[in-house]
Design a protein around this motif. Structure first.
Motif, PDB file in Angstrom:
ATOM      1  N   ILE A 155       0.862  -1.184   0.000  1.00  0.00           N
ATOM      2  CA  ILE A 155       0.000   0.000   0.000  1.00  0.00           C
ATOM      3  C   ILE A 155       0.898   1.233   0.000  1.00  0.00           C
ATOM      4  O   ILE A 155       1.650   1.464   0.945  1.00  0.00           O
ATOM      5  N   VAL A 156       0.846   2.011  -1.070  1.00  0.00           N
ATOM      6  CA  VAL A 156       1.624   3.248  -1.156  1.00  0.00           C
ATOM      7  C   VAL A 156       0.641   4.419  -1.058  1.00  0.00           C
ATOM      8  O   VAL A 156      -0.076   4.708  -2.013  1.00  0.00           O
ATOM      9  N   PRO A 157       0.568   5.081   0.090  1.00  0.00           N
ATOM     10  CA  PRO A 157      -0.392   6.185   0.254  1.00  0.00           C
ATOM     11  C   PRO A 157      -0.185   7.268  -0.806  1.00  0.00           C
ATOM     12  O   PRO A 157       0.931   7.484  -1.291  1.00  0.00           O
ATOM     13  N   GLU A 158      -1.263   7.951  -1.136  1.00  0.00           N
ATOM     14  CA  GLU A 158      -1.207   8.998  -2.161  1.00  0.00           C
ATOM     15  C   GLU A 158      -0.951  10.374  -1.566  1.00  0.00           C
ATOM     16  O   GLU A 158      -0.940  11.371  -2.288  1.00  0.00           O
ATOM     17  N   THR A 159      -0.718  10.427  -0.279  1.00  0.00           N
ATOM     18  CA  THR A 159      -0.580  11.730   0.388  1.00  0.00           C
ATOM     19  C   THR A 159       0.626  12.520  -0.112  1.00  0.00           C
ATOM     20  O   THR A 159       0.583  13.748  -0.172  1.00  0.00           O
ATOM     21  N   LEU A 160       1.718  11.841  -0.473  1.00  0.00           N
ATOM     22  CA  LEU A 160       2.913  12.564  -0.899  1.00  0.00           C
ATOM     23  C   LEU A 160       2.644  13.378  -2.156  1.00  0.00           C
ATOM     24  O   LEU A 160       3.045  14.552  -2.249  1.00  0.00           O
ATOM     25  N   SER A 161       1.977  12.781  -3.131  1.00  0.00           N
ATOM     26  CA  SER A 161       1.697  13.496  -4.377  1.00  0.00           C
ATOM     27  C   SER A 161       0.698  14.628  -4.176  1.00  0.00           C
ATOM     28  O   SER A 161       0.541  15.489  -5.051  1.00  0.00           O
ATOM     29  N   GLN A 162       0.014  14.648  -3.028  1.00  0.00           N
ATOM     30  CA  GLN A 162      -0.933  15.719  -2.716  1.00  0.00           C
ATOM     31  C   GLN A 162      -0.341  16.758  -1.766  1.00  0.00           C
ATOM     32  O   GLN A 162      -1.005  17.728  -1.406  1.00  0.00           O
ATOM     33  N   THR A 163       0.925  16.556  -1.373  1.00  0.00           N
ATOM     34  CA  THR A 163       1.568  17.446  -0.412  1.00  0.00           C
ATOM     35  C   THR A 163       2.118  18.690  -1.106  1.00  0.00           C
ATOM     36  O   THR A 163       2.842  18.567  -2.111  1.00  0.00           O
ATOM     37  N   PRO A 164       1.813  19.891  -0.633  1.00  0.00           N
ATOM     38  CA  PRO A 164       2.400  21.105  -1.224  1.00  0.00           C
ATOM     39  C   PRO A 164       3.925  21.073  -1.089  1.00  0.00           C
ATOM     40  O   PRO A 164       4.447  20.769  -0.010  1.00  0.00           O
ATOM     41  N   PRO A 340      -4.516   3.029  -3.348  1.00  0.00           N
ATOM     42  CA  PRO A 340      -4.712   2.357  -2.057  1.00  0.00           C
ATOM     43  C   PRO A 340      -6.038   1.611  -1.938  1.00  0.00           C
ATOM     44  O   PRO A 340      -6.086   0.512  -1.382  1.00  0.00           O
ATOM     45  N   ALA A 341      -7.110   2.186  -2.489  1.00  0.00           N
ATOM     46  CA  ALA A 341      -8.414   1.518  -2.400  1.00  0.00           C
ATOM     47  C   ALA A 341      -8.386   0.176  -3.128  1.00  0.00           C
ATOM     48  O   ALA A 341      -8.996  -0.805  -2.671  1.00  0.00           O
ATOM     49  N   THR A 342      -7.664   0.122  -4.246  1.00  0.00           N
ATOM     50  CA  THR A 342      -7.547  -1.119  -5.006  1.00  0.00           C
ATOM     51  C   THR A 342      -6.784  -2.171  -4.220  1.00  0.00           C
ATOM     52  O   THR A 342      -7.194  -3.341  -4.140  1.00  0.00           O
ATOM     53  N   ILE A 343      -5.661  -1.774  -3.618  1.00  0.00           N
ATOM     54  CA  ILE A 343      -4.837  -2.712  -2.856  1.00  0.00           C
ATOM     55  C   ILE A 343      -5.564  -3.157  -1.595  1.00  0.00           C
ATOM     56  O   ILE A 343      -5.531  -4.346  -1.224  1.00  0.00           O
ATOM     57  N   LEU A 344      -6.241  -2.228  -0.917  1.00  0.00           N
ATOM     58  CA  LEU A 344      -6.990  -2.588   0.288  1.00  0.00           C
ATOM     59  C   LEU A 344      -8.109  -3.579  -0.026  1.00  0.00           C
ATOM     60  O   LEU A 344      -8.386  -4.481   0.771  1.00  0.00           O
ATOM     61  N   ALA A 345      -8.745  -3.428  -1.170  1.00  0.00           N
ATOM     62  CA  ALA A 345      -9.788  -4.380  -1.561  1.00  0.00           C
ATOM     63  C   ALA A 345      -9.200  -5.779  -1.738  1.00  0.00           C
ATOM     64  O   ALA A 345      -9.820  -6.783  -1.337  1.00  0.00           O
ATOM     65  N   GLN A 346      -8.019  -5.853  -2.332  1.00  0.00           N
ATOM     66  CA  GLN A 346      -7.351  -7.146  -2.488  1.00  0.00           C
ATOM     67  C   GLN A 346      -7.000  -7.745  -1.128  1.00  0.00           C
ATOM     68  O   GLN A 346      -7.192  -8.949  -0.895  1.00  0.00           O
ATOM     69  N   LEU A 347      -6.475  -6.909  -0.230  1.00  0.00           N
ATOM     70  CA  LEU A 347      -6.118  -7.394   1.098  1.00  0.00           C
ATOM     71  C   LEU A 347      -7.358  -7.836   1.886  1.00  0.00           C
ATOM     72  O   LEU A 347      -7.326  -8.859   2.589  1.00  0.00           O
ATOM     73  N   ARG A 348      -8.430  -7.075   1.759  1.00  0.00           N
ATOM     74  CA  ARG A 348      -9.655  -7.446   2.488  1.00  0.00           C
ATOM     75  C   ARG A 348     -10.151  -8.823   2.047  1.00  0.00           C
ATOM     76  O   ARG A 348     -10.530  -9.661   2.889  1.00  0.00           O
ATOM     77  N   LYS A 349     -10.121  -9.077   0.755  1.00  0.00           N
ATOM     78  CA  LYS A 349     -10.562 -10.375   0.252  1.00  0.00           C
ATOM     79  C   LYS A 349      -9.722 -11.506   0.831  1.00  0.00           C
ATOM     80  O   LYS A 349     -10.255 -12.540   1.262  1.00  0.00           O
ATOM     81  N   GLN A 350      -8.393 -11.303   0.874  1.00  0.00           N
ATOM     82  CA  GLN A 350      -7.498 -12.334   1.381  1.00  0.00           C
ATOM     83  C   GLN A 350      -7.649 -12.523   2.890  1.00  0.00           C
ATOM     84  O   GLN A 350      -7.752 -13.644   3.388  1.00  0.00           O
TER      85      GLN A 350
END
Length: 360
Positions: A155-164, A340-350
């Motif tokens: 899971i690579v959070p997207e916060t960095l690309s949204q950081t000023p 992250p939502a895509t990866i979390l969905a995969q993890l939730r299934k597992q």
């Protein structure tokens, strides 16, 4: 699934600059949203203020319904502690850097990495699910005898690309062609090869500079040798070792990078590759370990380290606007696979599949 009362995230370093721990926080939050009690436990947390999100593992008290999630990167006091616990275990394997890279660099790191792979199999009897960040990492799990494995990216959070971006850092980058390499300064990263690329690229673009962004702890002799190498090549004014930096500064480096150059020879995944793709920075990377898998057709892969040719490719990326646009567009498409939502969905299934089986 009410029989599962707590799922505990356990990782080696819970510092805010640790991308694995940032992903672990997202998973912890998601587990709570899915209806589980979940806490973070760690061996080391930096800075001290980060303890509000994680507790030292010595404070963990098991209960009969617990399932543990262990983020494994090396042998440690934490992994020794987990081995003593009776709870079922979900193992998330982030790879162990081969020990030979640290010979003559740091005896402590050499020892923990040697133990890391050796002791990977010692959790096997209690692991109900083993997850690898990549198919490359999965090979280690299979070699260690894990029968039930699956691959789910970090899971690579997207916060960095949204950081000023930090305006002070931005001001220092505006007037040059900036090459970027992000990651701990360690021998497996082959930072000397990135420096060689810069040396040849400056024969074409004299204004080019290189920024090596990452902490230098634990690899002092290697870092000292790199600085000597830079001086020997006459590149003291062109190479900057930033050390560990805040996210705002890192965002500035990404936003003003002409290219991301990665000559690493061992990566279990390659988090900075995902970050570069999200920022629209063209990636030029050596095709080793999990790097081709992470890029999956995005960026430009280097099959041979012929540095004058790599420098020519960098020049082409800067001057051929059509090629650059094509590379960046493909990278954006690949980066979406790591939402992250895509990866979390995969993890939730597992994870929920395993919890269901434990309850039957």
């Amino acid at each position: 699934m009410s029989h599962i009362r707590a799922i505990h995230q356990m990782l080696g370093n819970a510092g805010p600059g640790n991308s694995i721990s940032a992903g672990a926080r997202l998973l912890r939050n998601a587990l709570r949203e899915w209806g589980y009690a979940s806490e973070l436990y760690a061996e080391t947390v930096a800075p001290a203020s980060a303890w509000k999100d994680a507790r030292h593992f010595s404070r963990y008290r098991p209960t009969p319904d617990d399932v543990l999630i262990l983020h494994y990167t090396q042998a440690s006091a934490l992994s020794d502690f987990v081995r003593t616990l009776p709870c079922p275990l979900i193992l998330i394997y982030h790879n162990v850097t081969p020990a030979h890279f640290f010979i003559g660099v740091n005896p402590d790191v050499l020892a923990t990495t040697q133990r890391g792979l050796t002791e990977l199999s010692t959790f096997r009897e209690r692991v109900v699910l083993a997850i690898a960040d990549s198919a490359f990492n999965c090979r280690d799990l299979l070699a260690a005898g894990y029968p039930q494995t699956t691959v789910v990216p970090i899971i690579v959070p997207e916060t960095l690309s949204q950081t000023p971006p930090d305006p002070a850092v931005t001001a220092t980058l505006a007037e040059s062609v900036n090459l970027l390499c992000v990651g701990r300064i360690a021998p497996n990263k082959r930072c000397e090869d990135v420096i060689k690329v810069l040396y040849y690229y400056r024969q074409i673009e004299p204004a080019a500079r290189l920024f090596l962004v990452g902490h230098t702890e634990y690899t002092g002799p290697y870092v000292a040798w790199l600085r000597e190498f830079v001086a020997w090549l006459g590149l003291e004014d062109a190479v900057t070792f930033t050390g560990h930096i805040p996210d705002a500064a890192l965002a500035a480096y990404y936003r003003h990078a002409a290219a991301f150059v990665y000559m690493s020879e061992h990566e279990g995944f390659g988090i900075p590759l995902v970050e570069s793709m999200r920022f629209g920075v063209p990636v030029l990377a050596y095709a080793a370990a999990a790097i081709p898998e992470t890029l999956d057709g995005a960026g430009i892969l280097v099959r041979e380290k012929h540095f004058p040719v790599v420098a020519e490719m960098l020049h082409l990326l800067q001057t051929d606007t059509g090629l650059r646009a094509q590379v960046v567009e493909r990278q954006f498409a690949r980066a979406r696979d790591f939402a992250p939502a895509t990866i979390l969905a995969q993890l939730r299934k597992q994870i929920e599949g395993v919890l269901l089986s434990l309850g039957e």
